[in-house]
Design an enzyme around this catalytic site. Sequence first.
Site, PDB file in Angstrom:
ATOM      1  N   GLN A  90      -4.364  -4.380  -7.724  1.00  0.00           N
ATOM      2  CA  GLN A  90      -3.581  -3.204  -8.106  1.00  0.00           C
ATOM      3  C   GLN A  90      -3.229  -2.471  -6.813  1.00  0.00           C
ATOM      4  O   GLN A  90      -4.025  -1.720  -6.274  1.00  0.00           O
ATOM      5  CB  GLN A  90      -4.392  -2.320  -9.054  1.00  0.00           C
ATOM      6  CG  GLN A  90      -3.603  -1.217  -9.698  1.00  0.00           C
ATOM      7  CD  GLN A  90      -4.440  -0.421 -10.695  1.00  0.00           C
ATOM      8  OE1 GLN A  90      -5.650  -0.590 -10.802  1.00  0.00           O
ATOM      9  NE2 GLN A  90      -3.779   0.454 -11.413  1.00  0.00           N
ATOM     10  N   VAL A  92      -1.214  -0.052  -6.072  1.00  0.00           N
ATOM     11  CA  VAL A  92      -1.196   1.405  -6.197  1.00  0.00           C
ATOM     12  C   VAL A  92      -2.151   1.746  -7.330  1.00  0.00           C
ATOM     13  O   VAL A  92      -2.050   1.184  -8.422  1.00  0.00           O
ATOM     14  CB  VAL A  92       0.227   1.934  -6.494  1.00  0.00           C
ATOM     15  CG1 VAL A  92       0.211   3.436  -6.721  1.00  0.00           C
ATOM     16  CG2 VAL A  92       1.183   1.566  -5.358  1.00  0.00           C
ATOM     17  N   HIS A  96       0.338   0.516 -13.855  1.00  0.00           N
ATOM     18  CA  HIS A  96       1.737   0.103 -13.893  1.00  0.00           C
ATOM     19  C   HIS A  96       1.859  -1.273 -14.533  1.00  0.00           C
ATOM     20  O   HIS A  96       1.029  -2.152 -14.323  1.00  0.00           O
ATOM     21  CB  HIS A  96       2.406   0.147 -12.518  1.00  0.00           C
ATOM     22  CG  HIS A  96       1.707  -0.604 -11.430  1.00  0.00           C
ATOM     23  ND1 HIS A  96       0.541  -0.158 -10.829  1.00  0.00           N
ATOM     24  CD2 HIS A  96       2.017  -1.759 -10.808  1.00  0.00           C
ATOM     25  CE1 HIS A  96       0.175  -1.016  -9.892  1.00  0.00           C
ATOM     26  NE2 HIS A  96       1.057  -2.012  -9.866  1.00  0.00           N
ATOM     27  N   HIS A  98       4.193  -4.567 -14.912  1.00  0.00           N
ATOM     28  CA  HIS A  98       5.264  -5.338 -14.278  1.00  0.00           C
ATOM     29  C   HIS A  98       6.090  -5.985 -15.385  1.00  0.00           C
ATOM     30  O   HIS A  98       5.539  -6.659 -16.255  1.00  0.00           O
ATOM     31  CB  HIS A  98       4.686  -6.463 -13.417  1.00  0.00           C
ATOM     32  CG  HIS A  98       3.881  -5.993 -12.254  1.00  0.00           C
ATOM     33  ND1 HIS A  98       4.404  -5.879 -10.988  1.00  0.00           N
ATOM     34  CD2 HIS A  98       2.578  -5.613 -12.169  1.00  0.00           C
ATOM     35  CE1 HIS A  98       3.461  -5.457 -10.172  1.00  0.00           C
ATOM     36  NE2 HIS A  98       2.334  -5.281 -10.872  1.00  0.00           N
TER      37      HIS A  98
END
Length: 137
Positions: A90, A92, A96, A98
């Site tokens: 990960q 960041v 999130h 994708h």
Amino acid sequence: MACTFCLIATGEEPADVVLSTDDVVGFLDRRPLFKGHVLLIPRRHVHTLPDLPDDLVVPLLTAARSLARAVVDGLGAQGSFVAMNNVVSQSVAHLHVHVVPRTKGDGLRGFFWPRTTYAEGEAKEHAARLRAVLDQG
């Protein structure tokens, strides 16, 4: 240090945004697997999927479903790859998803992910094409 994705969610950091709601933001990955690769984040800072509050589960997955459709309808992909990492890989530390356009024979095998870049202005064109499809509902 401020979270880059939180800064994108508030508009303090520029991004090629393709989807924006009260709960989530989708924007083009700056180092896409394939052109049109979208990162979808909750606006609220959430570290990993297990940390995702119940009230964001439906908005996040609904948006991911819309983006999976948009990469096909807007970019001519044959399908999509939808995934997320939790802690390991990960890049960041903000949840999130994708959403990657896929085409048979595109070279994506297993978890070896080649990266590409956008030519000048190309990211904005891909973002506009995805927004057009998402705006249609």
